[in-house]
Design a protein around this motif. Structure first.
Motif, PDB file in Angstrom:
ATOM      1  N   VAL A   5     -13.696 -14.227  23.858  1.00 24.42           N
ATOM      2  CA  VAL A   5     -15.145 -14.369  23.670  1.00 24.42           C
ATOM      3  C   VAL A   5     -15.712 -15.013  24.928  1.00 24.42           C
ATOM      4  O   VAL A   5     -15.406 -16.173  25.238  1.00 24.42           O
ATOM      5  N   GLU A   6     -16.523 -14.259  25.666  1.00 23.18           N
ATOM      6  CA  GLU A   6     -16.983 -14.724  26.980  1.00 23.18           C
ATOM      7  C   GLU A   6     -18.274 -13.998  27.368  1.00 23.18           C
ATOM      8  O   GLU A   6     -18.335 -12.770  27.315  1.00 23.18           O
ATOM      9  N   PRO A   7     -19.328 -14.734  27.770  1.00 20.90           N
ATOM     10  CA  PRO A   7     -20.600 -14.086  28.107  1.00 20.90           C
ATOM     11  C   PRO A   7     -20.639 -13.407  29.478  1.00 20.90           C
ATOM     12  O   PRO A   7     -21.480 -12.540  29.706  1.00 20.90           O
TER      13      PRO A   7
ATOM     14  N   ALA B 142      -9.199  -7.264  22.796  1.00 22.36           N
ATOM     15  CA  ALA B 142     -10.626  -6.991  22.640  1.00 22.36           C
ATOM     16  C   ALA B 142     -11.410  -8.103  23.315  1.00 22.36           C
ATOM     17  O   ALA B 142     -10.942  -9.246  23.400  1.00 22.36           O
ATOM     18  N   VAL B 143     -12.587  -7.757  23.829  1.00 26.20           N
ATOM     19  CA  VAL B 143     -13.456  -8.753  24.450  1.00 26.20           C
ATOM     20  C   VAL B 143     -14.823  -8.691  23.782  1.00 26.20           C
ATOM     21  O   VAL B 143     -15.292  -7.617  23.396  1.00 26.20           O
ATOM     22  N   VAL B 144     -15.452  -9.854  23.646  1.00 25.81           N
ATOM     23  CA  VAL B 144     -16.733  -9.943  22.951  1.00 25.81           C
ATOM     24  C   VAL B 144     -17.715 -10.718  23.816  1.00 25.81           C
ATOM     25  O   VAL B 144     -17.387 -11.797  24.335  1.00 25.81           O
ATOM     26  N   ASP B 145     -18.926 -10.164  23.961  1.00 28.99           N
ATOM     27  CA  ASP B 145     -20.012 -10.858  24.643  1.00 28.99           C
ATOM     28  C   ASP B 145     -20.849 -11.554  23.574  1.00 28.99           C
ATOM     29  O   ASP B 145     -21.580 -10.892  22.826  1.00 28.99           O
ATOM     30  N   PRO B 146     -20.759 -12.884  23.459  1.00 28.27           N
ATOM     31  CA  PRO B 146     -21.466 -13.574  22.370  1.00 28.27           C
ATOM     32  C   PRO B 146     -22.982 -13.471  22.476  1.00 28.27           C
ATOM     33  O   PRO B 146     -23.679 -13.603  21.466  1.00 28.27           O
TER      34      PRO B 146
ATOM     35  N   LEU C 298     -11.559  -9.667  33.418  1.00 26.70           N
ATOM     36  CA  LEU C 298     -10.297 -10.336  33.730  1.00 26.70           C
ATOM     37  C   LEU C 298      -9.494 -10.614  32.466  1.00 26.70           C
ATOM     38  O   LEU C 298      -8.265 -10.497  32.460  1.00 26.70           O
ATOM     39  N   ALA C 299     -10.193 -10.975  31.389  1.00 26.77           N
ATOM     40  CA  ALA C 299      -9.493 -11.247  30.129  1.00 26.77           C
ATOM     41  C   ALA C 299      -8.725 -10.014  29.663  1.00 26.77           C
ATOM     42  O   ALA C 299      -7.594 -10.120  29.173  1.00 26.77           O
ATOM     43  N   SER C 300      -9.325  -8.845  29.830  1.00 29.40           N
ATOM     44  CA  SER C 300      -8.622  -7.608  29.466  1.00 29.40           C
ATOM     45  C   SER C 300      -7.386  -7.421  30.332  1.00 29.40           C
ATOM     46  O   SER C 300      -6.316  -7.041  29.846  1.00 29.40           O
TER      47      SER C 300
END
Length: 208
Positions: free
Chosen positions: A182-184, A199-203, A191-193
């Motif tokens: 979870v990163e804006p 999975a990556v989430v834009d809060p 980079l997290a991927s």
């Protein structure tokens, strides 16, 4: 540098005031070595707080680290991610230490004396810049062990700065079924991927 050379250190002297000050030439005690710094990493977290004057001056910097055993009042020498080479050894130290590349939890200074048990030898093949991440990696390992994810569980990492990315990488190898970052910031999500997030989430997309 020769063994008799003095050095320099970074010193926080007040809110938003930093100076480079001269230091005396370190002389190793019988059970110490002298390290010449190659690179010293700057923390964008705690050191920024020190720069802004937002640390409690009565708090002990770190009770576990001999180099940071004072409080956080000004003038303050801070930092905890130095990599350098051993250039001198005390009489009771194995001469094989001379020339070793080591990591130290030490403030920003060009030369310092330390006991060998306060140093971590850097393995061959790891460059000094990468080796400064040891402190962050240690934090990530502690977080992962404390979380104790079980095989098949789903886990989330909130914030993909340096420690977050390293934690994501460890969790991705821990047996967790799904690791969500979870990163804006776009770059950090990318980079997290790369570091193993499933999975990556834009809060910011969800308000609040």
């Amino acid at each position: 540098m020769s063994d008799g050379d003095a050095g320099r250190a970074v010193e926080f002297v007040g809110p938003e005031r930093v100076e480079v000050v001269p230091t005396e030439a370190p002389v190793p005690g019988p059970d110490e070595v002298v390290v010449d710094a190659t690179v010293s990493a700057v923390s964008a977290g705690s050191e920024l707080l020190a720069y802004r004057g937002e640390l409690d001056p009565e708090t002990v910097a770190d009770e576990e680290l001999p180099a940071l055993d004072g409080d956080l009042s000004y003038p303050l020498r801070y930092g905890y991610a130095v990599v350098g080479s051993v250039t001198a050894v005390g009489d009771a130290i194995d001469p094989a230490w001379r020339g070793r590349t080591v990591f130290a939890f030490n403030p920003h200074e060009t030369r310092f004396a330390a006991a060998p048990d306060a140093l971590r030898p850097v393995p061959d093949g790891i460059d000094p810049e990468t080796a400064t991440l040891f402190a962050n990696a240690e934090t990530a390992v502690t977080l992962t062990l404390d979380a104790a994810p079980r095989i098949g569980e789903r886990v989330a990492v909130f914030g993909e700065g340096v420690v977050g990315l390293l934690t994501t990488a460890l969790l991705a190898r821990s047996g967790a079924e799904t690791v969500v970052a979870v990163e804006p910031k776009d770059r950090r999500r990318s980079l997290a991927s790369e570091f193993g997030a499933d999975a990556v989430v834009d809060p910011s997309r969800y308000g609040g």
